[in-house]
Write a protein that holds these residues in place. Structure first.
Motif, mmCIF file in Angstrom:
data_model
loop_
_atom_site.group_PDB
_atom_site.id
_atom_site.type_symbol
_atom_site.label_atom_id
_atom_site.label_comp_id
_atom_site.label_asym_id
_atom_site.label_seq_id
_atom_site.Cartn_x
_atom_site.Cartn_y
_atom_site.Cartn_z
ATOM 1 N N TRP A 96 2.921 -10.538 6.164
ATOM 2 C CA TRP A 96 3.074 -9.096 5.931
ATOM 3 C C TRP A 96 1.791 -8.461 5.412
ATOM 4 N N PHE A 97 0.950 -9.238 4.782
ATOM 5 C CA PHE A 97 -0.300 -8.727 4.218
ATOM 6 C C PHE A 97 -1.190 -8.112 5.296
ATOM 7 N N PHE A 98 -1.050 -8.572 6.536
ATOM 8 C CA PHE A 98 -1.886 -8.114 7.631
ATOM 9 C C PHE A 98 -1.167 -7.125 8.550
ATOM 10 N N GLN A 99 0.025 -6.668 8.159
ATOM 11 C CA GLN A 99 0.805 -5.744 8.972
ATOM 12 C C GLN A 99 0.835 -4.382 8.285
ATOM 13 N N ARG A 100 0.165 -3.385 8.879
ATOM 14 C CA ARG A 100 -0.027 -2.102 8.194
ATOM 15 C C ARG A 100 1.292 -1.442 7.831
ATOM 16 N N GLU A 101 2.280 -1.569 8.663
ATOM 17 C CA GLU A 101 3.584 -0.964 8.380
ATOM 18 C C GLU A 101 4.191 -1.534 7.103
ATOM 19 N N TYR B 156 2.268 -3.326 4.488
ATOM 20 C CA TYR B 156 1.461 -3.234 3.269
ATOM 21 C C TYR B 156 0.984 -1.821 2.987
ATOM 22 N N GLY B 157 1.055 -0.943 3.975
ATOM 23 C CA GLY B 157 0.814 0.469 3.738
ATOM 24 C C GLY B 157 -0.597 0.963 3.928
ATOM 25 N N GLY B 158 -1.567 0.056 4.083
ATOM 26 C CA GLY B 158 -2.963 0.471 4.194
ATOM 27 C C GLY B 158 -3.701 0.254 2.885
ATOM 28 N N ILE B 159 -5.001 0.107 2.947
ATOM 29 C CA ILE B 159 -5.781 -0.290 1.769
ATOM 30 C C ILE B 159 -5.782 0.765 0.669
ATOM 31 N N LEU B 160 -5.791 2.058 1.026
ATOM 32 C CA LEU B 160 -5.787 3.104 0.002
ATOM 33 C C LEU B 160 -4.422 3.217 -0.652
ATOM 34 N N CYS B 161 -3.393 3.007 0.113
ATOM 35 C CA CYS B 161 -2.033 3.001 -0.409
ATOM 36 C C CYS B 161 -1.830 1.804 -1.337
ATOM 37 N N ASP B 162 -2.390 0.678 -0.971
ATOM 38 C CA ASP B 162 -2.172 -0.568 -1.701
ATOM 39 C C ASP B 162 -3.084 -0.645 -2.926
ATOM 40 N N ILE B 163 -4.262 -1.225 -2.785
ATOM 41 C CA ILE B 163 -5.113 -1.409 -3.966
ATOM 42 C C ILE B 163 -5.775 -0.107 -4.410
ATOM 43 N N GLY B 164 -5.796 0.891 -3.547
ATOM 44 C CA GLY B 164 -6.289 2.201 -3.972
ATOM 45 C C GLY B 164 -5.400 2.861 -5.005
ATOM 46 N N SER B 165 -4.129 2.452 -5.069
ATOM 47 C CA SER B 165 -3.206 3.048 -6.038
ATOM 48 C C SER B 165 -3.668 2.793 -7.467
ATOM 49 N N HIS B 166 -4.255 1.632 -7.733
ATOM 50 C CA HIS B 166 -4.794 1.343 -9.063
ATOM 51 C C HIS B 166 -5.830 2.386 -9.478
ATOM 52 N N GLN B 167 -6.720 2.680 -8.542
ATOM 53 C CA GLN B 167 -7.841 3.560 -8.859
ATOM 54 C C GLN B 167 -7.363 4.984 -9.158
ATOM 55 N N ILE B 168 -6.444 5.474 -8.361
ATOM 56 C CA ILE B 168 -5.957 6.839 -8.561
ATOM 57 C C ILE B 168 -5.162 6.943 -9.852
ATOM 58 N N GLU B 169 -4.381 5.922 -10.174
ATOM 59 C CA GLU B 169 -3.644 5.942 -11.435
ATOM 60 C C GLU B 169 -4.594 6.023 -12.625
ATOM 61 N N HIS C 196 -14.951 -6.065 9.556
ATOM 62 C CA HIS C 196 -15.416 -7.435 9.753
ATOM 63 C C HIS C 196 -14.310 -8.435 10.047
ATOM 64 N N HIS C 197 -13.109 -7.969 10.372
ATOM 65 C CA HIS C 197 -11.997 -8.899 10.558
ATOM 66 C C HIS C 197 -11.215 -8.571 11.826
ATOM 67 N N PRO C 198 -11.841 -8.717 13.000
ATOM 68 C CA PRO C 198 -11.150 -8.405 14.254
ATOM 69 C C PRO C 198 -9.944 -9.290 14.514
ATOM 70 N N GLU C 199 -9.914 -10.478 13.885
ATOM 71 C CA GLU C 199 -8.767 -11.368 14.070
ATOM 72 C C GLU C 199 -7.509 -10.823 13.395
ATOM 73 N N TYR C 200 -7.680 -9.827 12.525
ATOM 74 C CA TYR C 200 -6.556 -9.156 11.872
ATOM 75 C C TYR C 200 -6.661 -7.663 12.179
ATOM 76 N N PRO C 201 -6.250 -7.249 13.369
ATOM 77 C CA PRO C 201 -6.517 -5.874 13.810
ATOM 78 C C PRO C 201 -5.864 -4.793 12.948
ATOM 79 N N GLU C 202 -4.803 -5.107 12.210
ATOM 80 C CA GLU C 202 -4.147 -4.098 11.392
ATOM 81 C C GLU C 202 -4.629 -4.114 9.937
ATOM 82 N N LEU C 203 -5.519 -5.023 9.617
ATOM 83 C CA LEU C 203 -6.084 -5.058 8.272
ATOM 84 C C LEU C 203 -7.130 -3.955 8.107
#
Length: 369
Positions: free
Chosen positions: A195-200, A202-215, A237-244
């Motif tokens: 699930w970590f590599f499935q955007r639906e 994990y929500g996307g990088i800003l949604c995920d670990i970006g939440s810490h920064q905004i808080e 840099h990670h074409p093997e994980y296209p949704e990352l």
């Protein structure tokens, strides 16, 4: 208050299982506040559980449909009884709070079930992956009066971040004008679930670990609202994980005029002694603060370094083991007394809303590998 923090070596390298430990500082007696741990999909459940136990909470139940996850958990916390179902946990009148670290896309729906059962809910960040989930939770909080609290661990479970908040509240740097945050993480792709590599999911990088920064921006500046001016994401840099999304950044302006820039990424090199060189810079009218959260680069493997410059001069505070994690005790007392000292519901939801908006409107950078 002094606290000891003992961290197994694997935690220093692996952010997914990073679980700071402190000396117990109970705010309740044994049995006065029982909680359950469910949905063990992310290793942050260990930090959430440990923080609550150190504050005096009694861990009564654990549940996950995966027996392997449950067995690993009870090895760490043998006092937890193994429930046969989520319904068994929710039916227990002694359970006041349910802590969970579900797959991100499942955190919102799980929270609705918990609140419908008359329990308060404590979820890992990011608390939602879609704005519709956030609005459903807002409605449910109003309907039930229950809490939907969020483990924004990069402030709540980091002593340097806690101490910086104390300095800001004491007026050490005057009025906060700008916050810059860097949240690099080690990818450790081989240890990540699908699930970590499935955007639906994990929500996307800003949604995920970006939440810490905004808080953190909302907290240090005292903003109750903010606007996302610009955001962007990329898979560099990670074409093997296209949704990352391995990179993201954003710029915000708060309702009091304070601004933020932050960057998050999955490019921590293997040579770094910890899972990420997290930094925060807080600029005020009378000085500034720098946090070196997890490592003092090339000078020592310990973290929690606070650098303060103001009219009194230049100061360095090594605060590991000195500050503690007051959030967990405050959360327990909030649940018992129906107060909002640990974190207001408005704040928890506003940080979630802004990270979702940053993700939704992000410019997607295309690149050739």
């Amino acid at each position: 208050m002094t606290m000891d923090r003992q961290e197994p070596a694997f935690q220093a390298k692996d952010g997914m299982n990073y679980a700071p430990k402190g000396r117990p500082n109970a705010v309740v007696k044994p049995g006065e506040f029982s909680f359950a741990a469910v949905a063990l999909d992310h290793g942050h459940i260990y930090g959430m559980t440990g923080g609550l136990i150190e504050a005096g909470a009694t861990l009564k139940w654990v549940y996950d449909p995966d027996p392997a996850k449950v067995q690993a958990f009870v090895k760490q916390y043998p006092q937890a009884a193994q429930a046969d179902s989520l319904e068994q946990v929710l039916a227990d009148p002694e359970v006041r709070l349910v802590a969970a670290a579900a797959v991100p896309s499942e955190r919102g729906p799980l929270g609705l079930k918990v609140m419908d059962a008359g329990k308060d809910y404590f979820t890992d960040k990011t608390p939602f992956t879609r704005l519709e989930q956030l609005e459903a939770a807002r409605r449910k909080v109003r309907e039930t009066g229950r809490k939907y609290m969020v483990y924004y661990s990069e402030r709540l479970h980091v002593e340097s971040a806690v101490y910086a908040g104390q300095l800001v509240q004491q007026g050490a740097i005057g009025r906060v004008l700008q916050v810059t945050g860097f949240g690099p993480h080690r990818l450790s792709a081989g240890s990540r679930p699908e699930w970590f590599f499935q955007r639906e999911k994990y929500g996307g990088i800003l949604c995920d670990i970006g939440s810490h920064q905004i808080e953190q921006f909302l907290y240090y500046t005292g903003c109750r609202d903010a606007e996302v001016l610009h955001s962007k994401v990329a898979n560099y840099h990670h074409p093997e994980y296209p949704e990352l999304e391995d990179y993201g950044d954003a710029t915000l302006v708060g309702d009091n005029g304070a601004t933020q820039y932050f960057r998050v990424d999955w490019f921590t090199p293997d040579g770094l002694s910890t899972w990420g060189d997290g930094r925060t810079f807080i600029l005020g009218t009378e000085g500034y603060i720098e946090l070196r959260k997890y490592v003092d680069l090339a000078r020592g493997t310990d973290g929690d370094h606070v650098y303060l410059v103001n009219q009194d001069g230049e100061q360095h505070f090594a605060v590991r083991g000195q500050v503690g994690y007051p959030f967990f005790g405050e959360l327990i007392l909030d649940c018992l007394n129906r107060t909002e000292n640990a974190m207001t519901q408005e704040h928890a939801f506003k940080a979630a809303e802004l990270c979702l908006k940053a993700q939704q409107q992000a410019l997607r950078i295309t690149t050739s590998y």
